[in-house]
Design a protein around this motif. Sequence first.
Motif, mmCIF file in Angstrom:
data_model
loop_
_atom_site.group_PDB
_atom_site.id
_atom_site.type_symbol
_atom_site.label_atom_id
_atom_site.label_comp_id
_atom_site.label_asym_id
_atom_site.label_seq_id
_atom_site.Cartn_x
_atom_site.Cartn_y
_atom_site.Cartn_z
ATOM 1 N N LEU A 56 45.983 43.050 32.844
ATOM 2 C CA LEU A 56 46.885 42.853 33.985
ATOM 3 C C LEU A 56 48.315 43.241 33.627
ATOM 4 C CD1 LEU A 56 47.196 41.882 36.888
ATOM 5 C CD2 LEU A 56 47.643 39.581 36.011
ATOM 6 N N ASP A 57 48.845 44.171 34.391
ATOM 7 C CA ASP A 57 50.246 44.545 34.308
ATOM 8 C C ASP A 57 50.837 44.341 35.698
ATOM 9 O OD1 ASP A 57 52.736 45.579 34.006
ATOM 10 O OD2 ASP A 57 52.117 47.545 33.274
ATOM 11 N N PRO A 58 51.593 43.248 35.916
ATOM 12 C CA PRO A 58 52.088 42.949 37.271
ATOM 13 C C PRO A 58 52.888 44.080 37.892
ATOM 14 C CG PRO A 58 52.429 41.078 35.803
ATOM 15 C CD PRO A 58 51.993 42.217 34.942
ATOM 16 N N ALA A 64 43.037 45.793 38.521
ATOM 17 C CA ALA A 64 43.098 44.632 37.635
ATOM 18 C C ALA A 64 43.428 43.357 38.405
ATOM 19 C CB ALA A 64 44.134 44.868 36.534
ATOM 20 N N TYR A 65 44.184 43.471 39.482
ATOM 21 C CA TYR A 65 44.534 42.299 40.284
ATOM 22 C C TYR A 65 43.278 41.568 40.747
ATOM 23 C CZ TYR A 65 49.518 43.490 40.750
ATOM 24 O OH TYR A 65 50.846 43.738 40.503
ATOM 25 N N VAL A 66 42.360 42.311 41.338
ATOM 26 C CA VAL A 66 41.172 41.665 41.896
ATOM 27 C C VAL A 66 40.202 41.248 40.799
ATOM 28 C CG1 VAL A 66 39.854 43.807 42.280
ATOM 29 C CG2 VAL A 66 39.473 41.825 43.752
ATOM 30 N N ILE A 67 40.182 41.968 39.675
ATOM 31 C CA ILE A 67 39.304 41.576 38.571
ATOM 32 C C ILE A 67 39.708 40.209 38.035
ATOM 33 C CG2 ILE A 67 38.587 42.140 36.225
ATOM 34 C CD1 ILE A 67 38.819 45.087 36.926
ATOM 35 N N ALA A 218 51.725 36.803 30.231
ATOM 36 C CA ALA A 218 50.932 36.814 31.463
ATOM 37 C C ALA A 218 49.578 36.143 31.247
ATOM 38 C CB ALA A 218 50.742 38.250 31.959
ATOM 39 N N GLY A 219 48.965 36.365 30.081
ATOM 40 C CA GLY A 219 47.686 35.729 29.791
ATOM 41 C C GLY A 219 47.800 34.216 29.716
ATOM 42 N N VAL A 220 48.856 33.732 29.060
ATOM 43 C CA VAL A 220 49.057 32.278 28.966
ATOM 44 C C VAL A 220 49.282 31.682 30.347
ATOM 45 C CG1 VAL A 220 50.591 30.487 28.072
ATOM 46 C CG2 VAL A 220 49.934 32.398 26.611
ATOM 47 N N VAL A 221 50.088 32.353 31.160
ATOM 48 C CA VAL A 221 50.363 31.852 32.511
ATOM 49 C C VAL A 221 49.077 31.808 33.346
ATOM 50 C CG1 VAL A 221 51.547 32.381 34.682
ATOM 51 C CG2 VAL A 221 52.778 32.538 32.519
ATOM 52 N N MET A 222 48.263 32.849 33.264
ATOM 53 C CA MET A 222 47.031 32.882 34.046
ATOM 54 C C MET A 222 46.043 31.821 33.563
ATOM 55 S SD MET A 222 47.360 34.914 36.522
ATOM 56 C CE MET A 222 45.656 34.607 37.017
ATOM 57 N N ALA A 223 45.958 31.606 32.247
ATOM 58 C CA ALA A 223 45.052 30.579 31.727
ATOM 59 C C ALA A 223 45.473 29.198 32.214
ATOM 60 C CB ALA A 223 45.021 30.625 30.202
ATOM 61 N N PHE A 224 46.752 28.892 32.099
ATOM 62 C CA PHE A 224 47.226 27.583 32.546
ATOM 63 C C PHE A 224 47.148 27.464 34.065
ATOM 64 C CE2 PHE A 224 50.522 24.460 33.633
ATOM 65 C CZ PHE A 224 50.073 23.391 32.860
ATOM 66 N N GLY A 225 47.452 28.566 34.768
ATOM 67 C CA GLY A 225 47.337 28.549 36.225
ATOM 68 C C GLY A 225 45.913 28.276 36.685
#
Length: 504
Positions: A56-58, A64-67, A218-225
């Motif tokens: 994911l690259d915002p 990648a968004y939908v994946i 981004a990975g840490v944010v998505m995991a916690f999110g």
Amino acid sequence: MGDHMSAPIIIPPKAPIPVAKPKRPSRFWRPDRTSMATRSMLVGASGVGALAALILDPGFVSIAYVIVGVGVVIVFGILTPPRMSTTQWAAAMGMLALLGVAAVRGAEWLVFLCVVAAWVLFTWTLIGGRTWTGILLGTFAPWRAPHRTVNFVRRRKLATRSAPRVPAARVVVVSAVSILLLLIFGSLFVSADPEFAKIFGGFAPAISVSNPGARIFAGVVMAFGTLVAVYLRRRTPTVDAFAPAQATPLPMWEWAVPLGVLNVLFLGFVAVQTKTLFGGDEHVQVTDGLTYADYAREGFWQLMAVTVLTLLVIAVAVRYIDRRDAGSRRLARGLLGALCLFSLVIVASAVHRMWLYENQYGFTVLRVSVFATELLLGFVFVLLLVAGIRMSGKWLPTAVLATSAVALLAFAVFNPDAYIAQKNVERFEGGKSIDVSYLRGLSVDAVPALDRLPEPQRSCALSRYRFGVPGTTAPWEFNAAREKARDILEARPVGPCLQMYTVG
């Protein structure tokens, strides 16, 4: 004998027992001291984080968004009890569809709108909300949940501390970090050395990580999110309880008179201005001092303001109508129904004006967007008419939310950038002027239409792509619009722009 007779006892009438108004809830969250994350939740969230860090690259619109979105849905929808309802699954699929726009469209402004709408559907899937207040509060609930999510995970850690085995949370974290490092550094080595790449035989994709720190963040944010989403499914906040209670009904004349006056004003405007509202080209041409800009642009914004203010008036009026009284219900249906019908006429007029303006001066993102917004507002008035006939609007907030999501998806399918380019090219082919400087700012969605322009207008309109369209080095960077534009420009490269053409 009379001396012994007692005086009559007078029993005072009973005072009416005051009806207590329901108290507003004092807690946004339900009490929670026992819930804890399961191993599957932790593993799933860690997997989503690793996936996001890898692909994911915002700032890069891609599939990648939908994946990543699918990974989040699997965790909170399948790995988290209880089972989601059919309505929740429909909202989750709508969220994924909105994220999927990033895989087929290149207009970043459109993808941004879809991501925002996906967030609203995401929070509604987790929290629900059948009132306007509930839906609004639900969109902000995840931002109030981080400390509760930490306790949610921490209780799992405390529960497993006494066990002789290694805590599951540590196993998950170590595994996720190991896999993440293997994928990132392995892919970098594959990209750096062709001989090393042959050893893996294409097992590790060749990627170029321009900002690994941002990727890991981004990975840490998505995991916690994802863990926050799990917690919201397990301990849903009581958002609807904060909706304002039904107001004390006013006497009929106090709300009927203002609505009646407003209806008379609307009726007079529509009746007197019928020729002006739908006069079109003929009305502009025969009226002295009237230009298309005055008729269409200024008139459109004024009528759109009337549309929005009418919605506010209706929202306030329905709170003060006594729905238990049959006469009040009939009068409200008549006055509010007439107001909605007049508003539909005004919506049609605003749409007509903007259509004339666009055909005369060209199509832009702003003009097409407000055109679509006005159409959506018109459909909202239709929903209000249905709610007025049924005299029940509990379903209305959810219906408007669903309608808005579907409308945005339809707008993405409509492909606004491509439509704008196509219409401007058609105007140019019809002998009218063309603003190349504006068209060159459109996204890759517009490339197929702009490719039809003759030289030198074509090269000037496509000058931002003179050195090609950014390529993809991995499957998760796929974007259909970029691939199509790349094929077109490779077959017919863009030449130098010798002059910026703004006229035909």
